[in-house]
Design a protein around this motif. Structure first.
Motif, PDB file in Angstrom:
ATOM      1  N   LEU A 145      36.633 -42.430  35.244  1.00 34.76           N
ATOM      2  CA  LEU A 145      35.696 -41.436  36.217  1.00 34.76           C
ATOM      3  C   LEU A 145      35.369 -42.177  37.397  1.00 34.76           C
ATOM      4  O   LEU A 145      34.108 -42.383  37.505  1.00 34.76           O
ATOM      5  CB  LEU A 145      35.032 -40.550  35.454  1.00 34.76           C
ATOM      6  CG  LEU A 145      34.534 -39.302  36.505  1.00 34.76           C
ATOM      7  CD1 LEU A 145      35.718 -38.384  36.311  1.00 34.76           C
ATOM      8  CD2 LEU A 145      33.474 -38.549  35.897  1.00 34.76           C
ATOM      9  N   LYS A 150      37.191 -38.878  40.286  1.00 33.47           N
ATOM     10  CA  LYS A 150      36.646 -37.691  40.529  1.00 33.47           C
ATOM     11  C   LYS A 150      37.009 -37.002  41.605  1.00 33.47           C
ATOM     12  O   LYS A 150      36.954 -35.473  41.563  1.00 33.47           O
ATOM     13  CB  LYS A 150      35.212 -38.261  40.991  1.00 33.47           C
ATOM     14  CG  LYS A 150      34.380 -38.972  39.992  1.00 33.47           C
ATOM     15  CD  LYS A 150      32.710 -39.433  40.401  1.00 33.47           C
ATOM     16  CE  LYS A 150      32.128 -40.037  39.479  1.00 33.47           C
ATOM     17  NZ  LYS A 150      30.761 -40.658  40.017  1.00 33.47           N
ATOM     18  N   LEU A 163      27.912 -34.612  43.020  1.00 33.05           N
ATOM     19  CA  LEU A 163      28.235 -35.518  42.095  1.00 33.05           C
ATOM     20  C   LEU A 163      27.335 -36.657  41.867  1.00 33.05           C
ATOM     21  O   LEU A 163      27.406 -37.799  41.375  1.00 33.05           O
ATOM     22  CB  LEU A 163      29.554 -36.201  42.138  1.00 33.05           C
ATOM     23  CG  LEU A 163      30.570 -35.082  41.672  1.00 33.05           C
ATOM     24  CD1 LEU A 163      32.142 -35.360  42.126  1.00 33.05           C
ATOM     25  CD2 LEU A 163      30.550 -34.671  40.347  1.00 33.05           C
ATOM     26  N   THR A 169      27.706 -35.055  37.071  1.00 30.60           N
ATOM     27  CA  THR A 169      28.638 -35.716  36.727  1.00 30.60           C
ATOM     28  C   THR A 169      29.127 -35.944  35.298  1.00 30.60           C
ATOM     29  O   THR A 169      30.419 -36.182  34.747  1.00 30.60           O
ATOM     30  CB  THR A 169      28.074 -37.506  37.297  1.00 30.60           C
ATOM     31  OG1 THR A 169      27.884 -37.449  38.406  1.00 30.60           O
ATOM     32  CG2 THR A 169      29.049 -38.563  36.860  1.00 30.60           C
ATOM     33  N   LEU A 172      31.819 -33.454  34.559  1.00 29.90           N
ATOM     34  CA  LEU A 172      33.000 -33.885  34.987  1.00 29.90           C
ATOM     35  C   LEU A 172      33.616 -34.986  34.019  1.00 29.90           C
ATOM     36  O   LEU A 172      34.731 -34.970  33.296  1.00 29.90           O
ATOM     37  CB  LEU A 172      33.053 -34.345  36.139  1.00 29.90           C
ATOM     38  CG  LEU A 172      34.275 -34.247  37.098  1.00 29.90           C
ATOM     39  CD1 LEU A 172      34.671 -33.020  37.178  1.00 29.90           C
ATOM     40  CD2 LEU A 172      34.098 -35.101  38.624  1.00 29.90           C
TER      41      LEU A 172
END
Length: 352
Positions: A145, A150, A163, A169, A172
């Motif tokens: 990531l 991202k 984020l 975060t 994700l």
């Protein structure tokens, strides 16, 4: 006020479509994609942090010639490593690179661990870098990531949260792990595909869905950011850090064929690199102001004012200072503006 919890809808065949895209249109000839050892993958991942691929392409093989193994890198001095890193910026990466190599040699018998969690405990290796090494070198199932990834995931799923916050975060990250292919044979193509697609198609500015010269986007019909016309708003742009303006004076002191340099402190701008002194108290010889020039870092705009002095005799050294032959300066760890400045001038003959 409670934080928004994102529910990620299904994008049919995303993982397989990305694998197919990578095999057909992704990058396959980068030097670190050949002979994928943990050392070579790790080195490329550290170099590619905050540095463009074009720059790394020019430096990767050069670095490997000097430090072909983790053993050679760990046995080098930090100055030798910084010298080879000179010009790529973010020098903390080079110091961590050296520390990590030493840790691999002393704590892991010279072999990079295959477990992403253990890799993440090494100096300078974050979660995404650890996953990349684990996937590419050992075929482990782990999610990456980085900034490119991202952006890809946030746009396709319309993830418009901040984020910079850990909660968002982590959401994700969980999504990235859920998207991993189950077949071990697909892991490398999928992981490389995420990197490639973010770097070449789903770019920060003018991505392929806006600029057809970059190719077509296979996810156009399902990308929430594109369908809602929010390509330029996703990922969320947080407030930019204010750029600090810095005035710096360089005292370019020359005696015969040698120049006086000082090692900068271990914290701050150009930490641990060699540079001209920024102040002097003992010099009485006439000085010559040279043209000032600017150097821009991510959060700093520097105006550098060199002052040249040809000394009749050497000044008394401070603890962090040393005289160097002009022929030897190129082998030191120098900030990029120092290297360019020295190359542009013949400091001995100039002005005499």
């Amino acid at each position: 006020m409670s934080e928004k919890v994102m529910i990620f809808s299904e994008v049919k065949n995303f993982t397989q479509d990305l694998i197919d895209w990578q095999k057909k249109l992704g990058r396959h000839d980068l030097p670190w994609q050949k002979n994928r050892t943990a050392y070579r993958v790790w080195l490329s991942e550290i170099m590619l942090q905050q540095t463009q691929v074009s720059t790394v392409l020019n430096r990767y093989d050069e670095f490997l010639k000097i430090f072909p193994t983790v053993e050679r890198l760990g046995a080098a001095t930090v100055d030798e490593v910084l010298a080879q890193w000179s010009g790529m910026g973010y020098y903390t990466r080079a110091r961590n690179l050296h520390r990590c190599a030493q840790s691999v040699m002393t704590d892991h018998d010279g072999v990079f661990p295959s477990d992403p969690k253990v890799l993440e405990s090494l100096p300078g290796i974050g979660r995404s870098t650890a996953a990349a090494v684990a996937v590419f070198a050992y075929g482990k199932r782990a999610a990456i990531l980085d900034g490119n990834v991202k952006r890809v995931l946030a746009r396709i799923w319309g993830f418009d949260q901040d984020l910079t916050k850990t909660l968002h975060t982590n959401q994700l990250w969980s999504h990235a792990e859920n998207l991993l292919p189950h077949k071990k044979s697909d892991l490398i193509a999928y992981t490389q595909g995420l990197m490639d697609f973010g770097a070449t198609h789903c770019t920060q500015y003018q991505p392929a869905c806006i600029d057809p010269q970059k190719g077509s986007c296979p996810f156009k019909k399902s990308c929430v950011a594109y369908l809602s016309e929010r390509i330029n708003q996703i990922p969320l742009k947080v407030k930019k850090v204010k750029v600090e303006k810095i005035d710096m004076t360089w005292w370019v002191m020359i005696h015969q064929d040698q120049v006086l340099l000082e090692k900068r402190p271990e914290k701050g701008i150009w930490a641990g690199l060699w540079c001209f002194p920024e102040s002097q108290e003992l010099v009485k010889e006439p000085s010559q102001a040279m043209p000032a020039f600017k150097h821009v870092l991510t959060h700093r705009q520097m105006t550098i004012k060199p002052i040249k002095v040809h000394l009749k005799k050497r000044v008394r050294l401070q603890e962090n200072q040393q005289w160097f032959s002009l022929n030897d300066v190129g082998g030191l760890g120098l900030p990029k503006p120092m290297s360019l400045f020295l190359k542009s001038l013949d400091l001995v003959r100039d002005g005499e």
